[in-house]
Design an enzyme around this catalytic site. Structure first.
Site, mmCIF file in Angstrom:
data_model
loop_
_atom_site.group_PDB
_atom_site.id
_atom_site.type_symbol
_atom_site.label_atom_id
_atom_site.label_comp_id
_atom_site.label_asym_id
_atom_site.label_seq_id
_atom_site.Cartn_x
_atom_site.Cartn_y
_atom_site.Cartn_z
ATOM 1 N N GLU A 275 0.823 -1.201 0.000
ATOM 2 C CA GLU A 275 0.000 0.000 0.000
ATOM 3 C C GLU A 275 0.863 1.259 0.000
ATOM 4 O O GLU A 275 0.819 2.064 0.932
ATOM 5 C CB GLU A 275 -0.934 -0.028 1.216
ATOM 6 C CG GLU A 275 -1.935 -1.170 1.149
ATOM 7 C CD GLU A 275 -2.474 -1.593 2.515
ATOM 8 O OE1 GLU A 275 -2.031 -1.009 3.526
ATOM 9 O OE2 GLU A 275 -3.316 -2.499 2.554
ATOM 10 N N PRO A 276 1.648 1.468 -1.053
ATOM 11 C CA PRO A 276 2.452 2.691 -1.120
ATOM 12 C C PRO A 276 1.586 3.906 -1.440
ATOM 13 O O PRO A 276 0.643 3.821 -2.221
ATOM 14 C CB PRO A 276 3.425 2.398 -2.268
ATOM 15 C CG PRO A 276 2.657 1.470 -3.164
ATOM 16 C CD PRO A 276 1.811 0.627 -2.246
ATOM 17 N N ARG A 314 2.709 20.229 6.141
ATOM 18 C CA ARG A 314 3.735 19.297 6.613
ATOM 19 C C ARG A 314 4.872 19.978 7.384
ATOM 20 O O ARG A 314 5.295 19.472 8.431
ATOM 21 C CB ARG A 314 4.299 18.470 5.460
ATOM 22 C CG ARG A 314 3.278 17.542 4.810
ATOM 23 C CD ARG A 314 3.916 16.576 3.810
ATOM 24 N NE ARG A 314 4.751 15.616 4.492
ATOM 25 C CZ ARG A 314 6.078 15.649 4.523
ATOM 26 N NH1 ARG A 314 6.731 16.612 3.888
ATOM 27 N NH2 ARG A 314 6.764 14.731 5.174
ATOM 28 N N TYR A 318 5.008 18.489 10.995
ATOM 29 C CA TYR A 318 6.038 17.464 11.172
ATOM 30 C C TYR A 318 7.460 18.025 11.178
ATOM 31 O O TYR A 318 8.413 17.241 11.177
ATOM 32 C CB TYR A 318 5.962 16.440 10.026
ATOM 33 C CG TYR A 318 4.654 15.723 9.885
ATOM 34 C CD1 TYR A 318 4.167 14.876 10.883
ATOM 35 C CD2 TYR A 318 3.893 15.864 8.726
ATOM 36 C CE1 TYR A 318 2.966 14.212 10.733
ATOM 37 C CE2 TYR A 318 2.688 15.198 8.568
ATOM 38 C CZ TYR A 318 2.229 14.373 9.581
ATOM 39 O OH TYR A 318 1.038 13.710 9.420
ATOM 40 N N CYS A 346 -1.759 34.048 10.060
ATOM 41 C CA CYS A 346 -1.438 34.628 11.369
ATOM 42 C C CYS A 346 -1.055 33.555 12.374
ATOM 43 O O CYS A 346 -1.761 33.316 13.371
ATOM 44 C CB CYS A 346 -2.619 35.451 11.872
ATOM 45 S SG CYS A 346 -2.817 37.003 10.986
ATOM 46 N N GLU A 347 0.025 32.871 12.119
ATOM 47 C CA GLU A 347 0.592 31.861 12.995
ATOM 48 C C GLU A 347 2.111 31.894 12.823
ATOM 49 O O GLU A 347 2.608 31.888 11.688
ATOM 50 C CB GLU A 347 0.101 30.451 12.615
ATOM 51 C CG GLU A 347 -1.380 30.216 12.720
ATOM 52 C CD GLU A 347 -1.819 29.832 14.116
ATOM 53 O OE1 GLU A 347 -0.948 29.595 14.973
ATOM 54 O OE2 GLU A 347 -3.041 29.775 14.339
ATOM 55 N N TYR A 375 0.365 13.993 0.809
ATOM 56 C CA TYR A 375 0.048 14.662 2.076
ATOM 57 C C TYR A 375 0.171 16.178 1.959
ATOM 58 O O TYR A 375 0.511 16.860 2.916
ATOM 59 C CB TYR A 375 0.927 14.121 3.215
ATOM 60 C CG TYR A 375 0.800 12.630 3.363
ATOM 61 C CD1 TYR A 375 -0.339 12.058 3.913
ATOM 62 C CD2 TYR A 375 1.808 11.780 2.902
ATOM 63 C CE1 TYR A 375 -0.475 10.683 4.016
ATOM 64 C CE2 TYR A 375 1.686 10.410 2.997
ATOM 65 C CZ TYR A 375 0.536 9.865 3.557
ATOM 66 O OH TYR A 375 0.402 8.495 3.650
#
Length: 422
Positions: A275-276, A314, A318, A346-347, A375
């Site tokens: 399941e790649p 991401r 991560y 605004c982060e 992703y």
């Protein structure tokens, strides 16, 4: 290998110059290469040649219908983790016998949807799920084909948030309890045992964790067959990593992964399912963004883009690295300077890279985030009421918008205001 290369000083997706896409569709925008998607699927299939196998594309990596349709046309199955993904797979023309349903929290409604629509197997994650699936299947007068996901307690040596095969992770049942759970499954009238499932994590850059996990699965296969179970499929999951940093050593190739599969479970006569997701889609896509401002700060400079963490989460989620390259090829040996590459949200977390060495860039220049095909778009949102990022698929010298950027009218139209307000 991918099909994003400079030609005459301009970065292309296959035969299409990226500025052409930016001019027509706007930025930010995801751009996928059909040739790269196809090549990566074929390489994985070649790696398992000589063994009966089915490559089920992990839809959680990229669930665009055009991408799924392309994968299905190549013969791929689909690995789904929700009823929504199941519906997408079917909408893309993938038959139920090529769809595997994974995920730790399947609802009874999702189980019924897949049973009635056709399913290759359910990868069962727990005993409560097993009992619920049996109840749903019996209620429909059907039997549910299953593989039970076992947790081999193998350290995948990857990011903690994408490791799934250690004992403290939420996935699967402890491999030490597998024989008891399989015995329980065999006694249920709505269940048909067909195989074993294992998946130890994502973005693995070494083969040794696969070897350890698959060897444990081989031992379990022999034990379960001795117990009378007809184990004819082994779902080995996905997880093989991709080279996010081109300057670094590349992860193992699919061919090397295939050799591990042969060495550990090839003698068992089972059909192999893998399941790649990331390995097929990751390097097949880029995020194209435009510079808004170059801001001089105290001790550091900021390159502010029109793309943001809601478009590519991401790095914020991560601490992930993406190579960032100018669309107009810089001169060889030209000057580089460290800049923080950030978005307009605004982060403080809306930061793609810190002190990244880049050539001189200014407002209007285009940048490409490499290895963003997995992703990326699937995790995008409309945070800060920013329109959802569109997606484009390229094939040769043609391209098509395969998910349009919504208008603000469409976004506002999804909300309703109760009559009792104002």
């Amino acid at each position: 290998m991918d099909h994003f290369n400079y030609r005459n000083g301009i970065l292309h997706a296959e035969d299409v110059p990226l500025p052409e896409i930016a001019a027509e569709v706007g930025t930010p925008v995801y751009v996928y290469s059909a040739a790269t998607l196809t090549r990566h699927y074929e390489v994985f299939s070649e790696a398992l040649a000589g063994m009966p196998h089915l490559i089920c594309f992990a839809m959680k990596a990229n669930s665009n219908l055009a991408v799924l349709k392309l994968m299905g046309s190549l013969g791929a199955g689909m690995d789904v983790v929700s009823g929504g993904e199941y519906r997408r797979a079917k909408a893309a023309g993938v038959p139920g016998e090529r769809i595997v349903f994974s995920g730790v929290g399947k609802t009874r409604e999702e189980m019924a949807l897949a049973l009635e629509g056709g399913i290759r197997q359910f990868n069962v994650e727990s005993e409560p799920e097993l009992l619920a699936l049996d109840e749903v299947a019996r209620g429909l007068g059907l039997r549910a084909p299953i593989a039970i996901r076992v947790n081999p307690d193998v350290d995948a040596k990857t990011h903690a948030k994408i490791a799934t095969g250690k004992s403290e992770n939420k996935f699967g049942i402890p491999i030490a309890r597998a024989r008891d759970v399989y015995a329980e499954a065999a006694a249920l009238k709505g269940i048909e045992v067909v195989g074993i499932d294992v998946h130890i994590g994502s973005q693995l850059t070494e083969l040794e964790p696969f070897e350890r996990a698959f060897s444990k699965v081989a031992e379990l296969t022999l034990a379960l067959r001795a117990d009378g179970h007809d184990i004819r499929r082994l779902d080995l999951g996905g997880g093989l990593g991709i080279p996010y940093r081109r300057a670094n050593t590349a992860p193992p190739l699919p061919f090397d992964y295939g050799e591990v599969v042969r060495r550990t479970v090839g003698h068992l006569g089972c059909e192999i399912e893998i399941e790649p997701g990331r390995l097929i889609a990751g390097n097949a896509g880029i995020l194209l963004s435009r510079v808004l401002y170059l801001k001089k700060g105290e001790g550091r400079d900021f390159l502010i883009l029109d793309g943001a963490m809601n478009d590519l989460v991401r790095p914020a989620m991560y601490e992930a690295w993406h190579d960032i390259v100018p669309v107009i090829e810089p001169a060889a040996g030209g000057p580089l300077a460290p800049v923080d590459v950030v978005g307009p949200v605004c982060e403080t977390g809306d930061t793609f890279a810190r002190a990244r060495d880049l050539p001189p860039l200014g407002p209007g220049d285009l940048l490409a985030f490499r290895s963003a095909g997995a992703y990326g778009a699937v995790m995008a949102s409309e945070y800060n009421s920013r329109p959802l990022v569109p997606e484009v698929l390229v094939s040769g010298d043609q391209f098509a918008v395969v998910r349009a950027r919504p208008s603000f009218e469409e976004m506002l139209g999804r909300d309703t205001i109760p009559e009792w307000i104002g």
